[in-house]
Enzyme design. Structure first.
Site, short mmCIF file in Angstrom:
data_model
loop_
_atom_site.label_atom_id
_atom_site.label_comp_id
_atom_site.label_asym_id
_atom_site.label_seq_id
_atom_site.Cartn_x
_atom_site.Cartn_y
_atom_site.Cartn_z
N SER A 16 0.82 -1.20 0.00
CA SER A 16 0.00 0.00 0.00
C SER A 16 0.87 1.26 0.00
O SER A 16 1.68 1.46 -0.90
CB SER A 16 -0.95 -0.04 1.20
OG SER A 16 -2.00 0.87 1.06
N ASP A 43 -9.45 -5.28 -4.70
CA ASP A 43 -8.88 -4.30 -3.78
C ASP A 43 -9.80 -3.08 -3.75
O ASP A 43 -9.94 -2.37 -4.74
CB ASP A 43 -7.47 -3.91 -4.24
CG ASP A 43 -6.71 -3.11 -3.22
OD1 ASP A 43 -7.32 -2.26 -2.54
OD2 ASP A 43 -5.48 -3.32 -3.10
N HIS A 92 -7.45 -5.83 -0.42
CA HIS A 92 -6.26 -5.00 -0.20
C HIS A 92 -5.32 -5.65 0.82
O HIS A 92 -4.11 -5.68 0.62
CB HIS A 92 -6.69 -3.61 0.29
CG HIS A 92 -5.57 -2.63 0.41
ND1 HIS A 92 -4.81 -2.24 -0.67
CD2 HIS A 92 -5.08 -1.97 1.49
CE1 HIS A 92 -3.90 -1.36 -0.28
NE2 HIS A 92 -4.04 -1.19 1.02
#
Length: 276
Positions: free
Chosen positions: A97, A227, A256
Site C-alpha cells: 500500500s 482491492d 487489499h
C-alpha cells in the site's frame, strides 16, 4: 528497542531478526500501521534463512511523532538512514500500500549495490488521485472523506476500515477475524494523528511515474482484483508497464489486505520471486 536517528533528529524504530550474513529483506508497511503488520511474513522468511527487517514509518508505531516530514521524499530518506546504519546490501524491499510508494521512491534513488529486487503489493503507485493525466483515479473527495473521518473520530474510523473494505470483510460470505480487526486498530492508534492526517495526501497525491521508470532492478507487482482501497485497474497494471523489469501478478478476488487474509498463497509466491 533498536532505533536509528535521522538527520532531523527523528527516531526510527526497526526490527532486525535473523542471520547477519543472510540476504536482507526490508518490509514497508501501509497506512496507518506499523512494522507489526509484517509479523507473519517476517516469521516465514526468518524460517527460510533470511535476515528480516521492518521499520515503523515516522509518526507511526514506535517511531518519533515528528512535527514534519510526512511526505514521500522524507519517508524514502528515512529508509536510506536505516539501510546506511545497518549497511544493508543486495536487499529485497517489499512494500504494501503506502509502503509500496515508499519502496518505489527509495529504490529509484538508492545507492548502487543496496537493492537487489523489489515487490509492490497492493501498492499506491503510479498515483491514486484522479488528475488530467490519470483520469481513472479516485476523486479527491474520497481522500477528503478520509481526512474528515479521521478528524471526527479517529478511533471509530480505525474500526470501520479494517472491519469493512481493507480486508474485504464487507463482502458476502467473508470469514471475518475480530483479532485482525483489533490488531489493525491497535497499530493505528499507536501512531500520531498529525502524521496519519498528512500521510493521506502523501499516499493519494504523490506521482510515482518517474520513480517507476528509473528503477532497474526486477520488481514484482502483486495486486488483488477486489482491492477496495487501491483499485486494481488504476494501479498495478499501470505500474508494471512503467517498470523496466516489472512483472504483474494478479490475485482474483483478493482484497487489499491479502497478505494477512491469504499468507499461505502470498508468502510462497514472494519467496519464489526472491529466489529466482
Amino acid at each position: 528497542m533498536s532505533k536509528v536517528t535521522t538527520s532531523d533528529g527523528t527516531s526510527i524504530f526497526y526490527k532486525d531478526w535473523g542471520p547477519r550474513d543472510g540476504q536482507p529483506i526490508l518490509f514497508h508497511h501501509g497506512w496507518p500501521l506499523s512494522a507489526d503488520d509484517w509479523d507473519n511474513q517476517m516469521l516465514f522468511f526468518l524460517a527460510e534463512g533470511y535476515r528480516v527487517i521492518a521499520h515503523d514509518r515516522r509518526g507511526h508505531g514506535r517511531s518519533s511523532q515528528s512535527q514534519s516530514g510526512h511526505e514521500m521524499d522524507t519517508y524514502a530518506a528515512d529508509v536510506a538512514a536505516v539501510t546506511d546504519a545497518l549497511d544493508l546490501r543486495e536487499a529485497v524491499h517489499i512494500g504494501h500500500s503506502t509502503g509500496g510508494g515508499e519502496v518505489a521512491r527509495y529504490v529509484a534513488r538508492a545507492k548502487p549495490g543496496r537493492v537487489a529486487k523489489a515487490v509492490l503489493v497492493g501498492a499506491v503507485p503510479p498515483i491514486m488521485v484522479r488528475t488530467p493525466s490519470n483520469p481513472g483515479g479516485l476523486p479527491i473527495e474520497v481522500f477528503d472523506g478520509f481526512r474528515t473521518s479521521l478528524l471526527a473520530n479517529r478511533a471509530q474510523f480505525y474500526r470501520d476500515v479494517p472491519s469493512g473494505p481493507f480486508y474485504g470483510y464487507n463482502r458476502p460470505g467473508a470469514e471475518v477475524s475480530q483479532g485482525v480487526i483489533d490488531n489493525w486498530w491497535r497499530q493505528g492508534m499507536r501512531g500520531a494523528a498529525n502524521a496519519h492526517y498528512e500521510c493521506i495526501k502523501a499516499f493519494s497525491e504523490t506521482d510515482f511515474t518517474e520513480d517507476l521508470k528509473a528503477i532497474d532492478v526486477p520488481v514484482l507487482v502483486a495486486h488483488g482484483t477486489d482491492d477496495q482501497i487501491v483499485p486494481y485497474d488504476d494501479s498495478a497494471p499501470l505500474s508494471a508497464e512503467l517498470l523496466k523489469n516489472g512483472r504483474l501478478k494478479s490475485y482474483d478476488g483478493y482484497p487489499h489486505g491479502m497478505l494477512t487474509t491469504h499468507p499461505e498463497v502470498l508468502n510462497p509466491d514472494l519467496l519464489a520471486f526472491i529466489r529466482e
